[in-house]
Motif scaffolding. Sequence first.
Motif, PDB file in Angstrom:
ATOM      1  N   MET A 182       0.830  -1.206   0.000  1.00  0.00           N
ATOM      2  CA  MET A 182       0.000   0.000   0.000  1.00  0.00           C
ATOM      3  C   MET A 182       0.864   1.255   0.000  1.00  0.00           C
ATOM      4  O   MET A 182       0.554   2.237  -0.679  1.00  0.00           O
ATOM      5  CB  MET A 182      -0.950  -0.025   1.189  1.00  0.00           C
ATOM      6  CG  MET A 182      -2.082  -1.022   1.001  1.00  0.00           C
ATOM      7  SD  MET A 182      -3.256  -1.034   2.352  1.00  0.00           S
ATOM      8  CE  MET A 182      -2.331  -1.860   3.620  1.00  0.00           C
ATOM      9  N   GLU A 183       1.973   1.214   0.730  1.00  0.00           N
ATOM     10  CA  GLU A 183       2.840   2.389   0.812  1.00  0.00           C
ATOM     11  C   GLU A 183       3.463   2.744  -0.539  1.00  0.00           C
ATOM     12  O   GLU A 183       3.618   3.925  -0.859  1.00  0.00           O
ATOM     13  CB  GLU A 183       3.954   2.136   1.840  1.00  0.00           C
ATOM     14  CG  GLU A 183       3.477   2.205   3.282  1.00  0.00           C
ATOM     15  CD  GLU A 183       4.626   2.020   4.255  1.00  0.00           C
ATOM     16  OE1 GLU A 183       4.829   2.906   5.103  1.00  0.00           O
ATOM     17  OE2 GLU A 183       5.335   1.002   4.160  1.00  0.00           O
ATOM     18  N   ILE A 184       3.817   1.728  -1.319  1.00  0.00           N
ATOM     19  CA  ILE A 184       4.498   2.001  -2.590  1.00  0.00           C
ATOM     20  C   ILE A 184       3.519   2.095  -3.766  1.00  0.00           C
ATOM     21  O   ILE A 184       3.927   2.322  -4.902  1.00  0.00           O
ATOM     22  CB  ILE A 184       5.568   0.944  -2.903  1.00  0.00           C
ATOM     23  CG1 ILE A 184       4.932  -0.433  -3.115  1.00  0.00           C
ATOM     24  CG2 ILE A 184       6.645   0.926  -1.810  1.00  0.00           C
ATOM     25  CD1 ILE A 184       5.878  -1.485  -3.650  1.00  0.00           C
ATOM     26  N   GLY A 185       2.231   1.880  -3.506  1.00  0.00           N
ATOM     27  CA  GLY A 185       1.256   1.958  -4.584  1.00  0.00           C
ATOM     28  C   GLY A 185       1.266   0.749  -5.504  1.00  0.00           C
ATOM     29  O   GLY A 185       0.996   0.867  -6.701  1.00  0.00           O
ATOM     30  N   SER A 186       1.574  -0.427  -4.944  1.00  0.00           N
ATOM     31  CA  SER A 186       1.535  -1.649  -5.741  1.00  0.00           C
ATOM     32  C   SER A 186       0.108  -1.915  -6.211  1.00  0.00           C
ATOM     33  O   SER A 186      -0.859  -1.682  -5.478  1.00  0.00           O
ATOM     34  CB  SER A 186       2.040  -2.833  -4.914  1.00  0.00           C
ATOM     35  OG  SER A 186       1.901  -4.042  -5.624  1.00  0.00           O
ATOM     36  N   GLU A 187      -0.025  -2.443  -7.423  1.00  0.00           N
ATOM     37  CA  GLU A 187      -1.344  -2.746  -7.965  1.00  0.00           C
ATOM     38  C   GLU A 187      -1.917  -4.032  -7.397  1.00  0.00           C
ATOM     39  O   GLU A 187      -3.134  -4.243  -7.423  1.00  0.00           O
ATOM     40  CB  GLU A 187      -1.273  -2.850  -9.488  1.00  0.00           C
ATOM     41  CG  GLU A 187      -0.865  -1.563 -10.177  1.00  0.00           C
ATOM     42  CD  GLU A 187      -0.525  -1.804 -11.634  1.00  0.00           C
ATOM     43  OE1 GLU A 187      -1.440  -2.154 -12.389  1.00  0.00           O
ATOM     44  OE2 GLU A 187       0.653  -1.647 -11.998  1.00  0.00           O
ATOM     45  N   ILE A 188      -1.040  -4.911  -6.917  1.00  0.00           N
ATOM     46  CA  ILE A 188      -1.479  -6.223  -6.455  1.00  0.00           C
ATOM     47  C   ILE A 188      -0.380  -6.844  -5.595  1.00  0.00           C
ATOM     48  O   ILE A 188       0.796  -6.507  -5.737  1.00  0.00           O
ATOM     49  CB  ILE A 188      -1.795  -7.145  -7.663  1.00  0.00           C
ATOM     50  CG1 ILE A 188      -2.534  -8.414  -7.218  1.00  0.00           C
ATOM     51  CG2 ILE A 188      -0.536  -7.469  -8.458  1.00  0.00           C
ATOM     52  CD1 ILE A 188      -3.138  -9.193  -8.392  1.00  0.00           C
ATOM     53  N   ILE A 189      -0.782  -7.740  -4.684  1.00  0.00           N
ATOM     54  CA  ILE A 189       0.175  -8.592  -3.967  1.00  0.00           C
ATOM     55  C   ILE A 189       0.152  -9.952  -4.649  1.00  0.00           C
ATOM     56  O   ILE A 189      -0.915 -10.557  -4.813  1.00  0.00           O
ATOM     57  CB  ILE A 189      -0.187  -8.747  -2.483  1.00  0.00           C
ATOM     58  CG1 ILE A 189      -0.056  -7.413  -1.750  1.00  0.00           C
ATOM     59  CG2 ILE A 189       0.709  -9.795  -1.815  1.00  0.00           C
ATOM     60  CD1 ILE A 189      -0.503  -7.464  -0.297  1.00  0.00           C
ATOM     61  N   LEU A 190       1.310 -10.432  -5.063  1.00  0.00           N
ATOM     62  CA  LEU A 190       1.432 -11.757  -5.657  1.00  0.00           C
ATOM     63  C   LEU A 190       2.061 -12.677  -4.623  1.00  0.00           C
ATOM     64  O   LEU A 190       3.239 -12.550  -4.302  1.00  0.00           O
ATOM     65  CB  LEU A 190       2.288 -11.696  -6.924  1.00  0.00           C
ATOM     66  CG  LEU A 190       1.774 -10.754  -8.020  1.00  0.00           C
ATOM     67  CD1 LEU A 190       2.770 -10.688  -9.174  1.00  0.00           C
ATOM     68  CD2 LEU A 190       0.406 -11.197  -8.519  1.00  0.00           C
ATOM     69  N   LYS A 191       1.235 -13.563  -4.074  1.00  0.00           N
ATOM     70  CA  LYS A 191       1.725 -14.456  -3.018  1.00  0.00           C
ATOM     71  C   LYS A 191       2.116 -15.794  -3.631  1.00  0.00           C
ATOM     72  O   LYS A 191       1.274 -16.539  -4.136  1.00  0.00           O
ATOM     73  CB  LYS A 191       0.668 -14.662  -1.935  1.00  0.00           C
ATOM     74  CG  LYS A 191       1.165 -15.536  -0.785  1.00  0.00           C
ATOM     75  CD  LYS A 191       0.202 -15.550   0.371  1.00  0.00           C
ATOM     76  CE  LYS A 191       0.596 -16.573   1.435  1.00  0.00           C
ATOM     77  NZ  LYS A 191       1.895 -16.308   2.049  1.00  0.00           N
TER      78      LYS A 191
END
Length: 242
Positions: free
Chosen positions: A153-162
């Motif tokens: 969220m801090e870096i403005g990622s579009e998605i978390i890929l787990k």
Amino acid sequence: MSEGKVRYKRVLLKLSGEALAGDKTSGISTDVIQRIAAEIRGVHELGVEVAIVLGGGNIFRGIAGTAAGMERASSDYMGMLATVINSLALQDCLEKENVYTRVMSAIEMHQLCEAYIRRRAMRHLEKKRVVIFAAGTGNPYFTTDTAASLRAMEIGSEIILKATRVDGVYSADPLLHPEATMFKSLTYLDVLQKNLKVMDSTAISLCMDHSLPILVFNLNIPGNFRRVILGEPLGTIVRSEG
């Protein structure tokens, strides 16, 4: 494959520490970490900005230390140090793949890596450096899953890929229950209510509050990371309803 097909421009990859151990019960498998580094390089070459959060369970798990009678805060800090070891190992492999990489730690260690500063992390990504976030959130009682959600969220990622060892999220552990069924799509509430082991409840709640999607996929299949970035329908997506 052309860059025009790229679905995500900035992503956060969440890797467990156990993923680095391969078939071993602990430690770092050289073959596995080199393969993962090559997968990351393949995505980086598409022009995607990649951030990474690593767990430390292959070296030390804070929860396991607590279960053995250690004080929780102390064991959690030891777990954070384990993530720094993994991060430095992955950085070394990535740089051998000619990928410029920075390790940023939530606990200051000037001789080893940079201190985490959000704006500096953003700048590294803009300069097409892979950024590895180490030491979790820097606070005990929070997992690296929560750190992944927070940093994304801090870096403005579009998605978390787990990244996992299985193809997605199942109704039960498919390695123990072959009859388990895989979900293609879930809501955050589904994960919480069904107690599915995607990420811990704090991490899921953070993602839910900020509508940050999570894609769970199998990193053990070569090329899957790249396929996900190019929009192929792999794994299980967790997002808001609709």
